[in-house]
Each structure stands twice: as structure tokens, then as C-alpha cells.
Design a protein around this motif. Structure first.
Motif, PDB file in Angstrom:
ATOM      1  N   GLN A   1      46.454  35.840  17.020  1.00  0.00           N
ATOM      2  CA  GLN A   1      46.792  36.622  18.219  1.00  0.00           C
ATOM      3  C   GLN A   1      46.599  35.793  19.485  1.00  0.00           C
ATOM      4  O   GLN A   1      47.453  35.786  20.366  1.00  0.00           O
ATOM      5  N   VAL A   2      45.476  35.101  19.577  1.00  0.00           N
ATOM      6  CA  VAL A   2      45.206  34.267  20.760  1.00  0.00           C
ATOM      7  C   VAL A   2      46.257  33.174  20.867  1.00  0.00           C
ATOM      8  O   VAL A   2      46.836  32.955  21.941  1.00  0.00           O
ATOM      9  N   ARG A   3      46.545  32.483  19.772  1.00  0.00           N
ATOM     10  CA  ARG A   3      47.535  31.399  19.788  1.00  0.00           C
ATOM     11  C   ARG A   3      48.907  31.910  20.215  1.00  0.00           C
ATOM     12  O   ARG A   3      49.574  31.320  21.062  1.00  0.00           O
ATOM     13  N   GLN A   4      49.310  33.038  19.647  1.00  0.00           N
ATOM     14  CA  GLN A   4      50.624  33.591  19.983  1.00  0.00           C
ATOM     15  C   GLN A   4      50.676  34.099  21.432  1.00  0.00           C
ATOM     16  O   GLN A   4      51.687  33.935  22.109  1.00  0.00           O
ATOM     17  N   ASP A   5      49.598  34.697  21.910  1.00  0.00           N
ATOM     18  CA  ASP A   5      49.579  35.231  23.277  1.00  0.00           C
ATOM     19  C   ASP A   5      49.655  34.140  24.332  1.00  0.00           C
ATOM     20  O   ASP A   5      50.338  34.301  25.341  1.00  0.00           O
ATOM     21  N   VAL A   6      48.959  33.034  24.121  1.00  0.00           N
ATOM     22  CA  VAL A   6      48.930  32.005  25.163  1.00  0.00           C
ATOM     23  C   VAL A   6      50.127  31.063  25.109  1.00  0.00           C
ATOM     24  O   VAL A   6      50.375  30.338  26.063  1.00  0.00           O
ATOM     25  N   THR A   7      50.886  31.082  24.008  1.00  0.00           N
ATOM     26  CA  THR A   7      52.043  30.185  23.903  1.00  0.00           C
ATOM     27  C   THR A   7      53.361  30.910  24.149  1.00  0.00           C
ATOM     28  O   THR A   7      54.409  30.429  23.743  1.00  0.00           O
ATOM     29  N   ARG A   8      53.302  32.059  24.806  1.00  0.00           N
ATOM     30  CA  ARG A   8      54.536  32.764  25.164  1.00  0.00           C
ATOM     31  C   ARG A   8      54.441  33.211  26.623  1.00  0.00           C
ATOM     32  O   ARG A   8      53.369  33.211  27.212  1.00  0.00           O
TER      33      ARG A   8
ATOM     34  N   ALA B   1      46.234  35.216  34.832  1.00  0.00           N
ATOM     35  CA  ALA B   1      45.993  33.976  34.092  1.00  0.00           C
ATOM     36  C   ALA B   1      45.845  34.319  32.612  1.00  0.00           C
ATOM     37  O   ALA B   1      45.513  35.457  32.255  1.00  0.00           O
ATOM     38  N   HIS B   2      46.083  33.329  31.763  1.00  0.00           N
ATOM     39  CA  HIS B   2      45.885  33.534  30.334  1.00  0.00           C
ATOM     40  C   HIS B   2      44.403  33.777  30.052  1.00  0.00           C
ATOM     41  O   HIS B   2      43.536  33.085  30.579  1.00  0.00           O
ATOM     42  N   LEU B   3      44.128  34.766  29.242  1.00  0.00           N
ATOM     43  CA  LEU B   3      42.772  35.137  28.804  1.00  0.00           C
ATOM     44  C   LEU B   3      41.856  35.542  29.961  1.00  0.00           C
ATOM     45  O   LEU B   3      40.638  35.467  29.841  1.00  0.00           O
ATOM     46  N   ASP B   4      42.421  35.984  31.081  1.00  0.00           N
ATOM     47  CA  ASP B   4      41.597  36.353  32.232  1.00  0.00           C
ATOM     48  C   ASP B   4      40.639  37.493  31.909  1.00  0.00           C
ATOM     49  O   ASP B   4      39.457  37.444  32.256  1.00  0.00           O
ATOM     50  N   ASP B   5      41.123  38.509  31.211  1.00  0.00           N
ATOM     51  CA  ASP B   5      40.277  39.639  30.861  1.00  0.00           C
ATOM     52  C   ASP B   5      39.188  39.220  29.863  1.00  0.00           C
ATOM     53  O   ASP B   5      38.041  39.643  29.974  1.00  0.00           O
ATOM     54  N   SER B   6      39.541  38.391  28.907  1.00  0.00           N
ATOM     55  CA  SER B   6      38.573  37.919  27.908  1.00  0.00           C
ATOM     56  C   SER B   6      37.458  37.117  28.570  1.00  0.00           C
ATOM     57  O   SER B   6      36.281  37.303  28.251  1.00  0.00           O
ATOM     58  N   LEU B   7      37.822  36.218  29.479  1.00  0.00           N
ATOM     59  CA  LEU B   7      36.805  35.420  30.173  1.00  0.00           C
ATOM     60  C   LEU B   7      35.880  36.298  31.010  1.00  0.00           C
ATOM     61  O   LEU B   7      34.673  36.057  31.076  1.00  0.00           O
ATOM     62  N   LYS B   8      36.446  37.322  31.611  1.00  0.00           N
ATOM     63  CA  LYS B   8      35.641  38.241  32.415  1.00  0.00           C
ATOM     64  C   LYS B   8      34.643  38.985  31.519  1.00  0.00           C
ATOM     65  O   LYS B   8      33.473  39.135  31.869  1.00  0.00           O
ATOM     66  N   ARG B   9      35.107  39.424  30.359  1.00  0.00           N
ATOM     67  CA  ARG B   9      34.241  40.213  29.465  1.00  0.00           C
ATOM     68  C   ARG B   9      33.087  39.403  28.884  1.00  0.00           C
ATOM     69  O   ARG B   9      32.043  39.959  28.576  1.00  0.00           O
ATOM     70  N   VAL B  10      33.287  38.101  28.702  1.00  0.00           N
ATOM     71  CA  VAL B  10      32.205  37.281  28.134  1.00  0.00           C
ATOM     72  C   VAL B  10      31.361  36.600  29.214  1.00  0.00           C
ATOM     73  O   VAL B  10      30.493  35.800  28.906  1.00  0.00           O
TER      74      VAL B  10
ATOM     75  N   LYS C   1      53.589  31.418  32.710  1.00  0.00           N
ATOM     76  CA  LYS C   1      54.230  30.498  31.772  1.00  0.00           C
ATOM     77  C   LYS C   1      53.354  30.237  30.544  1.00  0.00           C
ATOM     78  O   LYS C   1      52.133  30.340  30.614  1.00  0.00           O
ATOM     79  N   PRO C   2      53.973  29.879  29.422  1.00  0.00           N
ATOM     80  CA  PRO C   2      53.199  29.579  28.207  1.00  0.00           C
ATOM     81  C   PRO C   2      52.331  28.328  28.392  1.00  0.00           C
ATOM     82  O   PRO C   2      52.688  27.423  29.143  1.00  0.00           O
ATOM     83  N   ILE C   3      51.238  28.308  27.668  1.00  0.00           N
ATOM     84  CA  ILE C   3      50.347  27.147  27.673  1.00  0.00           C
ATOM     85  C   ILE C   3      50.887  26.142  26.643  1.00  0.00           C
ATOM     86  O   ILE C   3      51.216  26.519  25.520  1.00  0.00           O
TER      87      ILE C   3
ATOM     88  N   SER D   1      58.625  27.081  14.199  1.00  0.00           N
ATOM     89  CA  SER D   1      59.423  26.439  15.251  1.00  0.00           C
ATOM     90  C   SER D   1      60.395  27.421  15.886  1.00  0.00           C
ATOM     91  O   SER D   1      60.575  27.436  17.108  1.00  0.00           O
ATOM     92  N   ILE D   2      61.027  28.255  15.072  1.00  0.00           N
ATOM     93  CA  ILE D   2      61.964  29.256  15.594  1.00  0.00           C
ATOM     94  C   ILE D   2      61.231  30.270  16.469  1.00  0.00           C
ATOM     95  O   ILE D   2      61.682  30.604  17.560  1.00  0.00           O
ATOM     96  N   LEU D   3      60.085  30.754  15.985  1.00  0.00           N
ATOM     97  CA  LEU D   3      59.308  31.726  16.760  1.00  0.00           C
ATOM     98  C   LEU D   3      58.815  31.113  18.070  1.00  0.00           C
ATOM     99  O   LEU D   3      58.835  31.777  19.112  1.00  0.00           O
ATOM    100  N   LEU D   4      58.395  29.842  18.033  1.00  0.00           N
ATOM    101  CA  LEU D   4      57.954  29.182  19.254  1.00  0.00           C
ATOM    102  C   LEU D   4      59.108  29.067  20.242  1.00  0.00           C
ATOM    103  O   LEU D   4      58.940  29.282  21.441  1.00  0.00           O
ATOM    104  N   MET D   5      60.297  28.752  19.736  1.00  0.00           N
ATOM    105  CA  MET D   5      61.468  28.643  20.602  1.00  0.00           C
ATOM    106  C   MET D   5      61.785  29.995  21.257  1.00  0.00           C
ATOM    107  O   MET D   5      62.047  30.074  22.450  1.00  0.00           O
ATOM    108  N   LEU D   6      61.734  31.074  20.468  1.00  0.00           N
ATOM    109  CA  LEU D   6      62.027  32.397  21.014  1.00  0.00           C
ATOM    110  C   LEU D   6      60.973  32.843  22.022  1.00  0.00           C
ATOM    111  O   LEU D   6      61.300  33.481  23.017  1.00  0.00           O
ATOM    112  N   ARG D   7      59.697  32.491  21.772  1.00  0.00           N
ATOM    113  CA  ARG D   7      58.640  32.856  22.724  1.00  0.00           C
ATOM    114  C   ARG D   7      58.790  32.097  24.031  1.00  0.00           C
ATOM    115  O   ARG D   7      58.260  32.507  25.049  1.00  0.00           O
ATOM    116  N   ASN D   8      59.501  30.972  23.988  1.00  0.00           N
ATOM    117  CA  ASN D   8      59.668  30.162  25.196  1.00  0.00           C
ATOM    118  C   ASN D   8      60.891  30.552  26.011  1.00  0.00           C
ATOM    119  O   ASN D   8      61.229  29.882  26.974  1.00  0.00           O
TER     120      ASN D   8
END
Length: 195
Positions: free
Chosen positions: A98-105, A112-121, A72-74, A12-19
Motif C-alpha cells: 500500500q505504501v509503495r503504491q501510494d507514493v509512486t502514483r 505531501a506524501h505520507l504527511d498524515d502518517s508522519l504526523k501520527r508517529v 507528483k509520484p515519488i 511495469s504496466i501498473l507503474l505506467m498507468l499510475r504515472n
């Protein structure tokens, strides 16, 4: 206090700081320092005036630049339960974390979130056709931890997602199985399941 409660509190603390947006910090700090510098000028406080203007203005401009490039975070569509958090701590792979932490901050400099990943796949043929990540949730699938990414995907059809499922599994690394589902039209859920 047991271990799960400590983990929940830390999460909860880490989520608050990421926000906390870095752009907002730059705007507030830069604005305060610049204001002090401006107020110090007519009062003949040369050191405060110079310090306020030489430090405050660049910080303020940096905050404005970050605000322009801010992503903005998802949000979570369902908050994780203590049982799911305990399962995450026990089973989650580094990639899932890593994915969870990256998209929630807050992110900066990405379109866009995961734009490079979507392009690669192969799920983002062009920027204007890219599926948009709209929310996430964590769950258990047959006793295994799963991170579910919920995409709004009106321009990439579900059949394309199904064709790329093996590539997504390979991309997100070892010990993860990707499964796609379509709970409603124009929406695709991508589950990254620990295996």
C-alpha cells in the motif's frame, strides 16, 4: 514466460498507468470537447455547441482544479531487480504494498506524501518542519523484503527519528520492523522490513 517475468511486466504496466496524471486527462479531454463546442457555434451545429460547452467546460475546470491539488509520484532511487520483485511478491505485507503504491502514483488533495502518517508517529511537529519523502527503493535485508523510504529531513534530527522508531514499527502494522539510518546529513532512510 515464467511467473517472475509476468509479474515484472504487470508491475511495469501498473507503474505506467499510475504515472498518468488524472489532471492532465481532464485538461486534454475537457480542452478538446470545449474546442469542439466553440468551433461548432459559428457552423450552426447547436447540439455539438451545447454538448461541447456544457460537458467540456466543467471537465476542463475539473482538470484545472486537480492540477492545482496535484502531488507528483515519488521516484525510485534504484529500480528493483527481478530478484527483488520476486521477493516482494513472496514476502511483502499489504502495508508495504500500500505504501509503495501510494507514493509512486499521482495523489490529489494532499500536501505531501505520507504527511498524515508522519504526523501520527510524531515526526512532523508542524507542516513547515515535515520531512520530505524524496525517493524510495526496494531491497533485501538478511533475506527479508524491505521497502526503504528516503526522506530529506533538515528540521527533524536523527535522534528524534531514532526515538520514534518503535512507534513507526507499531504504526505500520504487524509483520513489519522499522529501522532508521542516516546515510548523509539531512537525509534519513526509513526501512520497512518484513519480519
Amino acid at each position: 514466460m515464467n511467473k517472475v517475468n509476468k509479474i515484472i511486466q504487470l508491475d511495469s504496466i501498473l507503474l505506467m498507468l499510475r504515472n498518468i496524471p488524472l489532471a492532465m486527462v481532464g485538461l486534454i479531454v475537457g480542452g478538446i470537447i470545449t474546442t469542439i463546442g466553440i468551433i461548432a457555434y459559428p457552423l450552426n451545429y447547436a447540439a455539438l455547441n451545447l454538448g461541447g460547452l456544457f460537458y467540456g467546460v466543467p471537465i476542463l475546470l475539473g482538470g484545472l482544479a486537480l492540477k492545482a491539488a496535484e502531488l507528483k509520484p515519488i521516484p525510485y532511487s534504484e529500480e528493483p531487480t527481478p530478484e527483488i520483485i520476486a521477493l516482494r511478491e513472496e514476502q511483502a505485507t499489504p502495508t508495504q504494498d500500500q505504501v509503495r503504491q501510494d507514493v509512486t502514483r499521482f495523489r490529489y488533495g494532499q500536501e505531501a506524501h505520507l504527511d498524515d502518517s508522519l504526523k501520527r508517529v510524531g515526526l512532523s511537529p508542524a507542516d513547515d518542519q515535515r520531512p520530505d519523502l524524496v525517493s524510495i527503493y526496494e531491497t533485501s535485508v538478511d533475506g527479508a523484503y524491505a521497502l526503504v523510504l528516503q526522506f530529506y529531513s533538515p528540521l527533524v534530527d536523527f535522534e528524534t527519528w531514532q526515538k520514534q522508531q518503535d512507534k513507526v514499527t507499531t504504526f505500520f502494522g504487524p509483520d513489519i520492523k522499522a529501522e532508521v539510518s542516516q546515510p548523509e546529513e539531512d537525509r534519513v532512510d526509513l526501512a520497512l522490513i518484513k519480519c
